[in-house]
Scaffold this motif. Structure first.
Motif, PDB file in Angstrom:
ATOM      1  N   UNK A   1       0.710   4.717  -2.763  1.00  0.00           N
ATOM      2  CA  UNK A   1       0.112   5.936  -2.219  1.00  0.00           C
ATOM      3  C   UNK A   1       1.203   6.981  -2.002  1.00  0.00           C
ATOM      4  N   UNK A   2       0.764   8.216  -1.721  1.00  0.00           N
ATOM      5  CA  UNK A   2       1.712   9.324  -1.616  1.00  0.00           C
ATOM      6  C   UNK A   2       1.720  10.006  -0.254  1.00  0.00           C
ATOM      7  N   UNK A   3       0.551  10.104   0.416  1.00  0.00           N
ATOM      8  CA  UNK A   3       0.473  10.947   1.612  1.00  0.00           C
ATOM      9  C   UNK A   3      -0.098  10.241   2.831  1.00  0.00           C
ATOM     10  N   UNK A   4      -0.920   9.263   2.647  1.00  0.00           N
ATOM     11  CA  UNK A   4      -1.707   8.677   3.719  1.00  0.00           C
ATOM     12  C   UNK A   4      -0.830   7.851   4.669  1.00  0.00           C
ATOM     13  N   UNK A   5      -1.145   7.883   5.979  1.00  0.00           N
ATOM     14  CA  UNK A   5      -0.485   6.999   6.935  1.00  0.00           C
ATOM     15  C   UNK A   5      -0.890   5.554   6.644  1.00  0.00           C
ATOM     16  N   UNK A   6       0.072   4.658   6.650  1.00  0.00           N
ATOM     17  CA  UNK A   6      -0.181   3.246   6.359  1.00  0.00           C
ATOM     18  C   UNK A   6       0.062   2.462   7.649  1.00  0.00           C
ATOM     19  N   UNK A   7      -1.020   1.868   8.183  1.00  0.00           N
ATOM     20  CA  UNK A   7      -0.982   1.318   9.531  1.00  0.00           C
ATOM     21  C   UNK A   7      -1.185  -0.195   9.500  1.00  0.00           C
TER      22      UNK A   7
ATOM     23  N   UNK B   1       0.842  -1.206   0.000  1.00  0.00           N
ATOM     24  CA  UNK B   1       0.000   0.000   0.000  1.00  0.00           C
ATOM     25  C   UNK B   1       0.874   1.251   0.000  1.00  0.00           C
ATOM     26  N   UNK B   2       1.955   1.229   0.768  1.00  0.00           N
ATOM     27  CA  UNK B   2       2.851   2.380   0.816  1.00  0.00           C
ATOM     28  C   UNK B   2       3.405   2.714  -0.567  1.00  0.00           C
ATOM     29  N   UNK B   3       3.638   1.679  -1.371  1.00  0.00           N
ATOM     30  CA  UNK B   3       4.235   1.882  -2.689  1.00  0.00           C
ATOM     31  C   UNK B   3       3.275   2.495  -3.698  1.00  0.00           C
TER      32      UNK B   3
ATOM     33  N   UNK C   1       7.483   4.048   2.417  1.00  0.00           N
ATOM     34  CA  UNK C   1       6.487   5.120   2.518  1.00  0.00           C
ATOM     35  C   UNK C   1       7.107   6.491   2.730  1.00  0.00           C
ATOM     36  N   UNK C   2       8.414   6.534   2.958  1.00  0.00           N
ATOM     37  CA  UNK C   2       9.134   7.780   3.249  1.00  0.00           C
ATOM     38  C   UNK C   2       8.610   8.426   4.531  1.00  0.00           C
TER      39      UNK C   2
END
Length: 376
Positions: free
Chosen positions: A94-100, A90-92, A124-125
Motif C-alpha cells: 500500500x501507499x497511503x493508508x494507516x496500517x494498524x 500490508x505496508x509493503x 510503511x514510511x
C-alpha cells in the motif's frame, strides 16, 4: 532523513471530518455465521481489499487479534493472521493508508513489539499504528501461560507496558526502567522508527478502560448502549470530557460499525436476517459472550438474545443496514453527534467495500464529510 520520505499517517493527519477504516480483514469476515458469502480471509483477498481501500483514500486498515478460536479447536474464528507480521506485509503493498496492528499487551512483551512496530514504521514510511487491547479471553492466556488478571489490574499492567514501550520507542540511548510489571536493564530498541510515536487506538469501554484510552491513545472507540444518535452524542461527549479533565488532551472518538448495503432497505434487512438469524453461528457466539461477560447467564433472556444478534451481525458493532442513501444518512447523523471516524466491517469485504465505494462514498463527499481521494 529527508522529510519527503516520511508519509502522513492518515488516521492522525487526514482533514476529513469523518474518517474511515476497514477492520478485521485479516480473518474470515466480520460476522459469526455459516453464510457462504463470509469473507475468505486469505492473503490474496487481503491484498485486494487493502489496495482498494488505499486507492479510495480510506484512512486505516486495522487488524483483528485472535490467538484462540471461540468454541472447538479449528473453528473459523481462530483463522486470523498474526497482526504484526500481517501489517508489515500490508505496508509493503500500500501507499497511503494507516496500517494498524491490534496488539494484546497482556500477552506480548513490549521490547518485541517496539522492534516489530518500528520495522512496520520503516516499511510503511511512517504509516504504522497499533490498536491496544488488554485481553479478556481465558484460553488465550492459557495458551501463553499467562495469568488473566482482574479487570482493573489488566489496565494497570497496560499502563506499565506502555511506560516501557514509549521509552523504547523514543530513547536513542540505553536506559534502565523498573516498575511493578517490568525491570529492564541497558534497554534500547533498534532500528529507529520514523514517527515520534505510532498512532494508537483503544476500545476500552469501562471507566478504567476509558481512562487507559484517554491517557495513551489518539483514538478511543465508544460502544453506545443505544444506537439512537442522541445517545451516541452523550457517550461521545463523556469520552471527550474524560480526556480533557484527566489528561488535558483532545482525542478522536470512533465507532465500529457493520455494513449491510443493498439496493433497498427491505433487501438489506432480509439479507441481514439471513446471515445473522437463519445461518448465524449461535454456538460460537454463546462461547464468546460467556467468556467476555461473567454475569451473562443471569441476564434477562431478551437482552441475551439481543447481544447474540449483535455479535453474530458484526462483533457487537453499530448497525449500518439499508440502502446507500440510508447508510449515508445514518453516517451523517453519527458525524453530527460528534463521531470522528468509523471502523467498518462487512460479511464479504470485497463486495461490501466495492458497493460502499460506488454508492455511499459519493454521498459522504456531497455532504461535506469527506473529500475525494487524491491521486498520486
Amino acid at each position: 532523513m529527508d522529510d519527503d520520505f516520511i508519509k502522513p499517517n492518515p488516521i492522525r493527519d487526514s482533514t476529513n471530518k469523518l474518517k474511515l477504516s476497514v477492520f478485521g480483514a485479516n480473518g474470515k469476515g466480520g460476522a459469526f455465521t455459516f453464510h457462504p458469502d463470509r469473507f475468505s480471509g486469505d492473503w490474496d483477498a487481503n491484498v485486494r481489499v487493502a489496495k482498494k481501500a488505499d486507492e479510495l483514500g480510506i484512512e486505516g486498515f486495522v487488524s483483528a487479534s485472535r490467538w484462540r478460536a471461540f468454541g472447538r479447536g479449528g473453528h473459523y474464528s481462530g483463522d486470523v493472521m498474526e497482526t504484526l507480521t500481517w501489517a508489515g506485509a500490508i505496508a509493503a503493498v500500500t501507499e497511503r493508508i494507516s496500517v494498524i496492528s491490534t496488539v494484546a499487551v497482556s500477552l506480548i512483551n513490549p521490547a518485541f513489539v517496539a522492534k516489530a512496530e518500528a520495522t512496520i514504521d520503516l516499511i510503511s514510511r511512517g504509516r504504522a499504528g497499533m490498536n491496544l487491547v488488554c485481553g479478556w479471553f481465558q484460553p488465550e492466556f492459557d495458551l501463553f501461560g499467562v495469568e488473566l488478571k482482574e479487570h482493573s489490574d489488566r489496565y494497570a499492567y497496560g499502563d506499565q507496558w506502555m511506560e516501557v514501550f514509549d521509552k523504547l520507542w523514543s530513547s536513542t540511548e540505553e536506559f534502565d526502567l523498573h516498575n511493578e510489571a517490568f525491570s529492564v536493564k541497558d534497554a534500547i530498541s533498534q532500528p529507529r522508527p520514523l514517527q515520534s510515536r505510532p498512532v494508537l487506538l483503544n476500545a476500552g469501554g469501562s471507566p478504567r478502560g476509558r481512562q487507559f484510552a484517554a491517557q495513551h491513545a489518539e483514538v478511543a472507540f465508544t460502544i453506545p448502549d443505544d444506537p439512537d444518535p442522541r445517545a451516541v452524542k452523550e457517550r461521545v461527549a463523556e469520552y471527550r470530557e474524560d480526556a480533557r479533565k484527566k489528561f488535558g488532551k483532545e482525542i478522536q472518538i470512533w465507532l465500529s460499525a457493520y455494513v449491510v448495503q443493498e439496493d433497498t432497505t427491505a433487501e438489506a434487512e432480509a439479507y441481514a436476517h439471513d446471515y445473522i438469524v437463519t445461518q448465524g453461528d449461535d454456538e460460537a457466539v454463546m462461547e464468546m459472550i460467556t467468556a467476555n461477560i461473567p454475569n451473562s447467564q443471569t441476564m434477562p433472556a431478551g437482552r441475551m438474545a439481543e447481544m447474540a444478534y449483535e455479535f453474530k451481525a458484526g462483533y457487537g458493532a453499530y448497525p449500518l443496514v439499508g440502502s446507500a442513501s440510508d447508510i449515508a444518512k445514518r453516517i451523517g447523523e453519527l458525524s453530527d453527534a460528534g463521531v470522528d471516524g468509523l471502523m467498518l466491517l462487512w460479511l464479504d469485504y470485497e463486495d461490501g467495500l466495492a458497493k460502499f465505494a460506488a454508492d455511499v462514498l459519493p454521498r459522504l463527499e456531497e455532504a461535506g464529510l469527506r473529500s475525494p481521494a487524491a491521486s498520486e
